[in-house]
Design a protein around this motif. Structure first.
Motif, PDB file in Angstrom:
ATOM      1  N   ALA A 546      17.534   9.129  20.989  1.00 24.41           N
ATOM      2  CA  ALA A 546      18.529   8.573  21.917  1.00 24.41           C
ATOM      3  C   ALA A 546      18.989   9.628  22.925  1.00 24.41           C
ATOM      4  CB  ALA A 546      19.713   8.018  21.138  1.00 24.41           C
ATOM      5  N   GLU A 547      19.265  10.834  22.468  1.00 23.50           N
ATOM      6  CA  GLU A 547      19.709  11.892  23.374  1.00 23.50           C
ATOM      7  C   GLU A 547      18.591  12.318  24.320  1.00 23.50           C
ATOM      8  OE1 GLU A 547      21.137  14.910  20.798  1.00 23.50           O
ATOM      9  OE2 GLU A 547      23.064  13.897  20.390  1.00 23.50           O
ATOM     10  N   ALA A 548      17.340  12.267  23.857  1.00 25.58           N
ATOM     11  CA  ALA A 548      16.226  12.589  24.749  1.00 25.58           C
ATOM     12  C   ALA A 548      16.091  11.571  25.871  1.00 25.58           C
ATOM     13  CB  ALA A 548      14.919  12.665  23.952  1.00 25.58           C
ATOM     14  N   HIS A 549      16.559  10.358  25.665  1.00 19.96           N
ATOM     15  CA  HIS A 549      16.545   9.321  26.705  1.00 19.96           C
ATOM     16  C   HIS A 549      17.840   9.292  27.504  1.00 19.96           C
ATOM     17  CE1 HIS A 549      13.127   7.874  24.349  1.00 19.96           C
ATOM     18  NE2 HIS A 549      12.797   7.104  25.387  1.00 19.96           N
ATOM     19  N   GLY A 550      18.712  10.273  27.303  1.00 17.10           N
ATOM     20  CA  GLY A 550      19.969  10.318  28.031  1.00 17.10           C
ATOM     21  C   GLY A 550      21.025   9.394  27.476  1.00 17.10           C
ATOM     22  N   GLY A 551      20.864   8.931  26.252  1.00 18.76           N
ATOM     23  CA  GLY A 551      21.814   8.008  25.646  1.00 18.76           C
ATOM     24  C   GLY A 551      22.551   8.627  24.482  1.00 18.76           C
ATOM     25  N   THR A 552      23.247   7.787  23.748  1.00 18.43           N
ATOM     26  CA  THR A 552      24.034   8.220  22.588  1.00 18.43           C
ATOM     27  C   THR A 552      23.819   7.242  21.443  1.00 18.43           C
ATOM     28  OG1 THR A 552      25.983   6.999  23.358  1.00 18.43           O
ATOM     29  CG2 THR A 552      25.807   9.320  24.018  1.00 18.43           C
ATOM     30  N   LEU A 553      24.048   7.735  20.223  1.00 16.70           N
ATOM     31  CA  LEU A 553      23.989   6.902  19.022  1.00 16.70           C
ATOM     32  C   LEU A 553      25.189   7.269  18.158  1.00 16.70           C
ATOM     33  CD1 LEU A 553      22.558   4.848  17.238  1.00 16.70           C
ATOM     34  CD2 LEU A 553      21.196   6.723  16.269  1.00 16.70           C
ATOM     35  N   LYS A 554      26.038   6.285  17.894  1.00 14.97           N
ATOM     36  CA  LYS A 554      27.261   6.522  17.142  1.00 14.97           C
ATOM     37  C   LYS A 554      27.380   5.496  16.014  1.00 14.97           C
ATOM     38  CE  LYS A 554      29.753   8.314  21.175  1.00 14.97           C
ATOM     39  NZ  LYS A 554      30.940   8.154  22.062  1.00 14.97           N
ATOM     40  N   ALA A 555      28.227   5.850  15.039  1.00 16.12           N
ATOM     41  CA  ALA A 555      28.477   4.962  13.895  1.00 16.12           C
ATOM     42  C   ALA A 555      29.973   4.759  13.725  1.00 16.12           C
ATOM     43  CB  ALA A 555      27.869   5.546  12.617  1.00 16.12           C
TER      44      ALA A 555
END
Length: 580
Positions: A546-555
């Motif tokens: 996700a970070e490599a695509h410029g995004g974020t992943l949260k829980a």
């Protein structure tokens, strides 16, 4: 003794001493190149000015016009002072035979039959008075191009004659004079005739004199054997169109050259000042370029050699130019390099720790197997060995996938990915997988605004984005209850991002573990699941993608109004791509 030797070595190499005093600013390769090209451009400009300078041509033309005007005045004065020979009268004999006794003839003079000889004694004072205020040489030739008068040899009664004698020995030419002569010869026109003195006063060697005898005035520019210019003009001396002689006016050798030389010296002085200013500006320019580049290069070398702590790259971003951009790029590259090194070191430590556990269990089982006495004990140890081998295989596969993830994302080009189609396919596949898995209801909800088509295009790698969604669905499947398990996948747009939410109705996440679940090799499995079924890299790899695509992943946890947990929610945010 040693100190005296060291000081002697310093003073024996003045170049080294100057280099130590002024540093590398003056002696850098970039500085030398800037100085060379700037000074070369100035030299070419000045050389072109000297070579193509129209000052000498204009000066020669002005001098010719001045000499012609002066020659016309002097020639008119000479012709007015010429004497008429009236002592002889020519009478036609035929008219005498026609006379009768007692008749006579009165001679009538004819202007065309009169001769006007130039008397040197009467012309010399006039010529001397008109020539003396100037530095012009005047020579008077008769109708046969023979020299009558030369202003060099005119003198009045009581005047002392002075002639320059040749030097006994060769003249000692100074360096400046020799250099000026060389420059004069280089810049002198090559098509000028050589100047020669008329032998025996014969003016026929001068073409302008011969042309003037026909009544046409003319001018010729000649050069002496020393490279000095002499301008000569010839003006006919005439009365009633009868040419009595020719007046030849010549400049002194070196008169024009001295004026041109003074002009060149003025140009060279301007060139010297311009060169000095050019050198100072070049050094200033090179210092604003070479010094920052040298500092950046030194910092890069220190980074390459390796230090115990992070090396700080100089920041020149305030310059807002190419060097500022270079410093920003080097700083970002260095920080990314340090982050990658830290990640590799941390990853290596985590891998080493995780591999030791199954290897230790495997070694213990292998060492205990020969000591087992019953078949039941042997079978139990064999099962442990097989379990540890499968665990090692799973760990190695996940570690390999995580280690080549960054390189794979860097090598492959991003392409537009439609998340709506991707999620539809992945959810359908997850619904069909039932063998050995919990029966789970999986719902997909995609938001669409009425009257418009909502785009869910992102730039990325479809396989890796699919891997994130698959990991989130399978992670939620493992935590939902055996009966009534439900997973909801929701896709919508918010603030220019495409949002994917994966909700489940499991027990939720402990508050202290919400951030830890994304750490490598961290596992918190539900009760009843056998140990070693997961490597603990799934969520860590998902956040990395996700970070490599410029995004974020949260829980986060889902709770009702009373605060009771209803399950867990994972939110994937990706920047939306541009519509084409």
């Amino acid at each position: 003794m040693k100190a005296s030797r060291a000081s002697g070595r310093v003073w024996s190499h003045p170049f080294t001493l100057v280099r130590r005093i002024f540093g590398n600013a003056v002696f850098s390769s970039l500085t030398r190149r800037i100085l060379f090209f700037n000074i070369a451009a100035t030299v070419v400009l000045v050389a072109g000015i000297l070579y193509l300078n129209q000052f000498r041509e204009g000066l020669i033309d002005a001098r010719v016009e001045s000499l012609l005007t002066q020659g016309e005045i002097i020639a008119g004065a000479i012709s007015a002072s010429a004497s008429v020979d009236t002592n002889s009268i020519t009478i036609d004999p035929q008219k005498l035979l026609e006379l009768q006794a007692g008749q006579s003839i009165t001679p009538v003079p004819n202007d065309e039959d009169l001769d006007f000889p130039i008397d040197p004694e009467r012309v010399a004072p006039v010529l001397r008075r008109l020539i003396s205020p100037t530095r012009t040489r005047a020579r008077l030739f008769d109708a046969d191009a023979n020299l009558i008068l030369d202003s060099r040899h005119l003198y009045s009664r009581g005047q002392v004659l002075r002639f320059d004698l040749p030097p006994v020995e060769g003249e000692n030419t100074t360096w400046s004079g020799w250099f000026a002569g060389v420059i004069n010869r280089i810049l002198q026109p090559g098509n000028l005739p050589a100047y020669k003195e008329a032998p025996g006063g014969d003016g026929s060697i001068y073409p302008e004199v011969m042309n003037a005898l026909t009544g046409v005035r003319g001018a010729v520019v000649r050069v002496t054997d020393k490279g000095e210019l002499i301008v000569s003009v010839a003006v006919p001396v005439q009365r009633f169109r009868a040419v009595l002689g020719v007046l030849l006016l010549s400049t002194q050798a070196g008169d024009i050259d001295n004026i041109v030389h003074a002009e060149r010296l003025a140009i060279m002085r301007v060139f010297g000042v311009a060169t000095l200013v050019n050198i100072l500006l070049s050094l200033l320019l090179s210092s604003t370029i070479a010094n920052p580049l040298r500092r950046l290069s030194a910092a890069a070398i220190r980074v390459r050699r390796g230090v115990k702590q992070r090396e700080e790259i100089p920041d020149f971003s305030v310059r807002q130019d190419e060097i500022g951009n270079l410093s920003i790029a080097l700083r970002d590259m260095t920080n990314a390099l340090y982050d990658r090194i830290d990640a590799i070191e941390s990853f290596a430590a985590d891998v080493s720790h995780e591999l030791k556990n199954p290897l230790t269990s495997l070694r213990s089982a292998v060492e205990t197997l020969p000591l087992a006495k019953t078949e039941e004990s042997k079978q139990r140890l064999t099962n442990i060995i097989l379990h540890d081998v499968r665990r090692l295989d799973r760990l190695i596969s996940d570690i390999s996938d995580a280690s080549r993830l960054d390189a794979e994302l860097a090598r492959s080009d991003a392409a537009p990915v439609d998340l709506e189609i991707l999620l539809g396919n992945l959810v359908e596949i997850s619904r069909q997988i039932r063998t050995g898995r919990k029966p789970v209801d999986i719902d997909l909800v995609v938001d669409h605004k009425q009257g418009t088509k909502t785009s869910y295009l992102v730039q990325g790698h479809d396989l890796r984005l699919g891997q994130i969604v698959t990991n989130l669905i399978e992670n939620a499947r493992s935590f939902v209850p055996e009966k009534g398990g439900r997973i909801s996948v929701h896709l919508f747009r918010a603030k220019g991002n495409c949002i994917i939410q994966v909700d489940d109705n499991g027990p939720g996440i402990r508050a202290e573990d919400i951030d830890r679940i994304f750490e490598r090799f961290y596992t918190d499995r539900p009760e009843g699941e056998s140990f070693g079924q997961n490597s603990g890299l799934g969520l860590s790899i998902s956040r990395q993608i996700a970070e490599a695509h410029g995004g974020t992943l949260k829980a986060e946890n889902l709770a009702d109004a009373a605060g009771d947990l209803l399950g867990a929610r994972f939110t994937l945010s990706l920047p939306a791509g541009q519509l084409t």
